[in-house]
Design an enzyme around this catalytic site. Structure first.
Site, PDB file in Angstrom:
ATOM      1  N   VAL A 253     154.664  61.038  25.577  1.00  0.00           N
ATOM      2  CA  VAL A 253     154.831  59.621  25.885  1.00  0.00           C
ATOM      3  C   VAL A 253     153.973  59.326  27.120  1.00  0.00           C
ATOM      4  O   VAL A 253     154.113  59.984  28.148  1.00  0.00           O
ATOM      5  CB  VAL A 253     156.316  59.276  26.141  1.00  0.00           C
ATOM      6  CG1 VAL A 253     156.453  57.826  26.596  1.00  0.00           C
ATOM      7  CG2 VAL A 253     157.141  59.530  24.890  1.00  0.00           C
TER       8      VAL A 253
ATOM      9  N   THR B  30     170.000  54.320  34.855  1.00  0.00           N
ATOM     10  CA  THR B  30     168.996  54.177  35.922  1.00  0.00           C
ATOM     11  C   THR B  30     169.037  52.752  36.461  1.00  0.00           C
ATOM     12  O   THR B  30     169.928  51.975  36.106  1.00  0.00           O
ATOM     13  CB  THR B  30     167.579  54.469  35.383  1.00  0.00           C
ATOM     14  OG1 THR B  30     167.212  53.422  34.479  1.00  0.00           O
ATOM     15  CG2 THR B  30     167.519  55.811  34.663  1.00  0.00           C
TER      16      THR B  30
ATOM     17  N   CYS C 158     165.876  79.689  29.602  1.00  0.00           N
ATOM     18  CA  CYS C 158     166.484  80.563  30.612  1.00  0.00           C
ATOM     19  C   CYS C 158     166.451  82.034  30.201  1.00  0.00           C
ATOM     20  O   CYS C 158     166.622  82.922  31.031  1.00  0.00           O
ATOM     21  CB  CYS C 158     167.935  80.168  30.864  1.00  0.00           C
ATOM     22  SG  CYS C 158     168.124  78.434  31.252  1.00  0.00           S
TER      23      CYS C 158
ATOM     24  N   GLY D 235     164.607  69.218  26.093  1.00  0.00           N
ATOM     25  CA  GLY D 235     165.375  70.311  26.696  1.00  0.00           C
ATOM     26  C   GLY D 235     166.865  70.081  26.511  1.00  0.00           C
ATOM     27  O   GLY D 235     167.295  69.266  25.676  1.00  0.00           O
TER      28      GLY D 235
ATOM     29  N   TYR E 126     168.648  55.208  30.535  1.00  0.00           N
ATOM     30  CA  TYR E 126     169.493  56.259  31.093  1.00  0.00           C
ATOM     31  C   TYR E 126     168.623  57.469  31.407  1.00  0.00           C
ATOM     32  O   TYR E 126     167.485  57.562  30.938  1.00  0.00           O
ATOM     33  CB  TYR E 126     170.592  56.627  30.092  1.00  0.00           C
ATOM     34  CG  TYR E 126     171.538  55.477  29.837  1.00  0.00           C
ATOM     35  CD1 TYR E 126     172.767  55.410  30.487  1.00  0.00           C
ATOM     36  CD2 TYR E 126     171.189  54.430  28.980  1.00  0.00           C
ATOM     37  CE1 TYR E 126     173.630  54.338  30.279  1.00  0.00           C
ATOM     38  CE2 TYR E 126     172.040  53.351  28.769  1.00  0.00           C
ATOM     39  CZ  TYR E 126     173.258  53.311  29.419  1.00  0.00           C
ATOM     40  OH  TYR E 126     174.103  52.272  29.237  1.00  0.00           O
ATOM     41  N   ALA E 127     169.165  58.379  32.187  1.00  0.00           N
ATOM     42  CA  ALA E 127     168.400  59.597  32.486  1.00  0.00           C
ATOM     43  C   ALA E 127     169.363  60.758  32.648  1.00  0.00           C
ATOM     44  O   ALA E 127     170.553  60.560  32.941  1.00  0.00           O
ATOM     45  CB  ALA E 127     167.558  59.416  33.751  1.00  0.00           C
TER      46      ALA E 127
ATOM     47  N   GLY F 176     162.651  66.280  32.627  1.00  0.00           N
ATOM     48  CA  GLY F 176     162.705  67.618  33.208  1.00  0.00           C
ATOM     49  C   GLY F 176     162.020  67.801  34.540  1.00  0.00           C
ATOM     50  O   GLY F 176     162.026  66.895  35.385  1.00  0.00           O
TER      51      GLY F 176
ATOM     52  N   GLY G 231     169.480  65.346  33.398  1.00  0.00           N
ATOM     53  CA  GLY G 231     168.827  66.638  33.605  1.00  0.00           C
ATOM     54  C   GLY G 231     168.004  66.671  34.876  1.00  0.00           C
ATOM     55  O   GLY G 231     168.261  65.924  35.831  1.00  0.00           O
ATOM     56  N   ASP G 232     167.004  67.531  34.881  1.00  0.00           N
ATOM     57  CA  ASP G 232     166.278  67.839  36.106  1.00  0.00           C
ATOM     58  C   ASP G 232     165.398  66.705  36.613  1.00  0.00           C
ATOM     59  O   ASP G 232     164.875  66.792  37.718  1.00  0.00           O
ATOM     60  CB  ASP G 232     165.447  69.099  35.910  1.00  0.00           C
ATOM     61  CG  ASP G 232     166.307  70.346  35.904  1.00  0.00           C
ATOM     62  OD1 ASP G 232     167.176  70.456  36.780  1.00  0.00           O
ATOM     63  OD2 ASP G 232     166.122  71.204  35.028  1.00  0.00           O
TER      64      ASP G 232
END
Lengths: 440, 440
Positions: B79, B265, B42, B9, B271-272, B107, B274-275
């Site tokens: 994954v 993280t 969207c 995304g 790392y992270a 997400g 988005g939702d």
């Protein structure tokens, strides 16, 4: 308490209303040479262009509604002189009228086109609604119009004349439209639209005379003669201050009345507001004049409040502005590169082209944002924009950003709404700021 | 350097592009369970509503264009596990894949409607473009739809369904649409528009079961049964974190991955963005999740930059948001009265109704602005808006105003563009601020 107001535009009406609000028992009298108050002169070009179907739509209130507010408006009434010592006005047809406090809101005139024939019929200064109604009929049979100077009103009137199929010839000594406030890269799409519409643009040319038998039929310029049915005056605004000057009130470098933050003039009983004043620019501290109806109204409220015994202050201005010129909205804040350079103000620049909605959403339009920042501090000092929508709101934002000293770093990391129908993934203000930082 | 990204995304693609930008030699691999990347989910409701004529318009780039950027996108590839100690992923169909740095951008999902029959066919979660293409054909023969919970997607889908003449029944335990973020007075015009369009709104009602023979045909609720061809799920977003949880990464109170300002993280190699993350709210300091594509993209760029060895920080959020719901744009910043009250955040309120252009200019629309400020300091802490245009730009402005601590006094004296075609004499933000001050 008798409060007299000279002028029935946004500043004068704002002052009268605010004074009455502070002191409901005050006698508030507004003298206006016009036939009407409470209409929007800014709407006139759009009625000529037929975007608005009738001049009647421009009236905000009836004369009866004003009577109901307790404000005494004297229409078609000229004030011939102010005597600050005796605190009296010489009112044409009425004789002497006394005041305790006076608010001067005598407005502006177009800078004179000082050439032979300037008094001919057929030369139109877009300003008064009753005159505009007559001119509008005349436009029906008009084939061609020369627009003298591509100032603000020209931006709107050229679009209006094109809508009506009237051949436009723009004669302007400057190199592009609104050259005093707009940068050439920003105004380019408007210039292109005019070219596509067949407008004859004569940049770097100057009117030398108007000729005709009673009514203008030919405009002589440095580069040749132009046959034309009418002339539209698009010169810049100058403060209308012969009365104030004769009364010995202090005028500034622009010809505008100098006022303090309470909008008080050099005479403690006299306040002033609107286009007859000059106001310090918030970045350069240079006095400027010729602002908008919104500024005039806010200044009027300040002047009227203080005249009636209240307290209200007006701040230096950062001048968000914008307008619709055909299909394009243009606008800005403070100054662009051209003006900053002319004023000797150091600046760094960032620019971005973006879109106003998701790329695939109907009605999406391009938008270009250019930001000027102070070198070193990277505080925002100005902006220029052109696009299809959202110019007014961005100008309002950026004017506040300049006022409170936001930096380009802050704008580069701004959050923005993303939703396909109303905003794109990337906000062009933010991208322009990122580009500015990347270019350092 | 091998950088793996889970999710295709806005966050995942933003991370992959930024990583490649910082380290062009890095191997960047994106794993996505979806059939496509680089499209705008969207936009889906607006294709259903036929404002946009084709799903093809929502694709931003082709798969070939991604190959050209050097990013290796593995489509329809799941994954199954992350092993932080060995820095490997278990990839379905591919076996073990190692990484030096990992970006999780997995997400969100709709909050489950945990009732019998939730696995029936005919229950539509608006999310993936290929599924949306199939659903769109089905909508052609659809007579009625139950919308479960009037969250964000419902705001757009109810309008879309009404456009297509599909009878809508909204079932939501809350008392009004988007009750968690929108105040009832602000959303009232949308509710009214839905009523005018014949939407059956069942506030304070709750779904208890979906029934049907293979495909849903009846929705059972606390207040009775509803016959319906399909169900649209409009529940709120929940972070999609089973993988991260199984890997032992720290999750916060919202179920989102906790990250620092570098989007790192609890595992320094992971790392992270988005939702799937949670981010501190700039005013309340409370972690929040479920932000916009614009937030996801900016977070992705931050995560990808840092994963590849660069340095970029992400700030607490003030959450400007907005969307089109039929003829209305709604939006806001930070929080409204309802949410502020629920959070126990003290606030004072000012509200104004204004107009978006001169009263007489075609296309003028009403706009309502409500501002929330901290008592005492009068710093802006939130805003709510509904109107016909200019909501996105105002929300962007007000989000920055909250972030930099502008006060209501500053907003009350803001300058604004006045020009009939693009802005009214009085800016409703300013008037709302003036009204707040007047009410103190």
């Amino acid at each position: 308490m008798r409060i007299a107001v000279i002028g029935g535009g946004a500043a004068g009406i704002g002052a009268a209303g605010a004074a009455k609000g502070v002191d409901p028992d005050a006698d508030v009298v507004v003298y206006t040479a016009d036939t009407d108050v409470a209409y929007s002169p800014c709407g006139i070009p759009y009625v000529h262009g037929k975007e608005i179907d009738s001049f009647d739509r421009l009236f905000l209130a009836t004369k009866e509604q004003y009577v109901a507010t307790g404000i005494d408006v004297r229409y078609e009434t000229t004030v011939d002189a102010i005597d600050p010592r005796s605190r009296t006005l010489a009112v044409a047809g009425e004789g002497e009228a006394s005041y305790d406090r006076l608010v001067i809101a005598s407005g502006w005139n177009y800078a004179a086109v000082d050439v032979p024939g300037a008094d001919l019929d057929g030369i139109y200064e877009v300003k008064y609604i009753r005159e505009a109604m007559e001119w509008d009929k005349r436009l029906d049979s008009c084939q061609s119009a020369v627009v003298v100077d591509a100032g603000l009103v020209a931006m709107e009137m050229v679009a209006a004349l094109c809508h009506r199929g009237i051949k436009c010839i723009v004669v302007d000594p400057a190199p592009w439209p609104m050259a005093d406030v707009l940068d050439p890269d920003i105004v380019e799409p408007v210039r292109q639209a005019w070219e596509d519409a067949g407008v004859d643009m004569q940049w770097g040319n100057r009117v030398t005379a108007f000729r005709g038998d009673g009514s203008v039929s030919r405009v002589e310029t440095q580069q040749g003669d132009i046959e034309s049915d009418i002339v539209i005056v698009g010169t810049h605004k100058v403060p209308n201050n012969p009365l104030a000057a004769a009364a010995g009130l202090e005028l500034g470098s622009t010809g505008g009345l100098t006022v303090d933050s309470r909008m008080q003039t050099s005479d403690p009983n006299i306040y002033a507001a609107g286009d007859c004043t000059e106001i310090p620019h918030g970045v350069s501290d240079i006095p400027i004049q010729g602002l908008t109806g919104s500024h005039a109204y806010a200044q009027g409220k300040t002047a009227g409040t203080n005249a009636a015994g209240g307290t209200r202050h007006y701040r230096p201005v950062f001048v968000p502005w914008g307008l619709l010129a055909g299909e394009w909205m243009i606008g800005g804040v403070s100054f662009g590169e051209t003006l900053a350079t002319a004023l000797g103000i150091q600046h760094v620049v960032g620019k971005a082209q973006g879109i106003t909605r998701a790329r695939y959403y109907p009605g999406v339009r391009p938008i270009t944002v250019k930001l000027l920042a102070e070198p070193g501090s990277l505080r925002l000092i100005g902006a220029q924009m052109i696009g299809g929508e959202g110019i007014k709101e961005r100008a309002d934002f950026l004017a506040m950003a300049v006022r409170v000293g936001l930096t380009v770093e802050e704008l580069a990391t701004m959050e923005n709404v993303y939703s396909p129908a109303i905003g794109a993934l990337n906000e062009p203000i933010s991208v322009a700021a990122q580009n500015l930082l990347a270019g350092l």
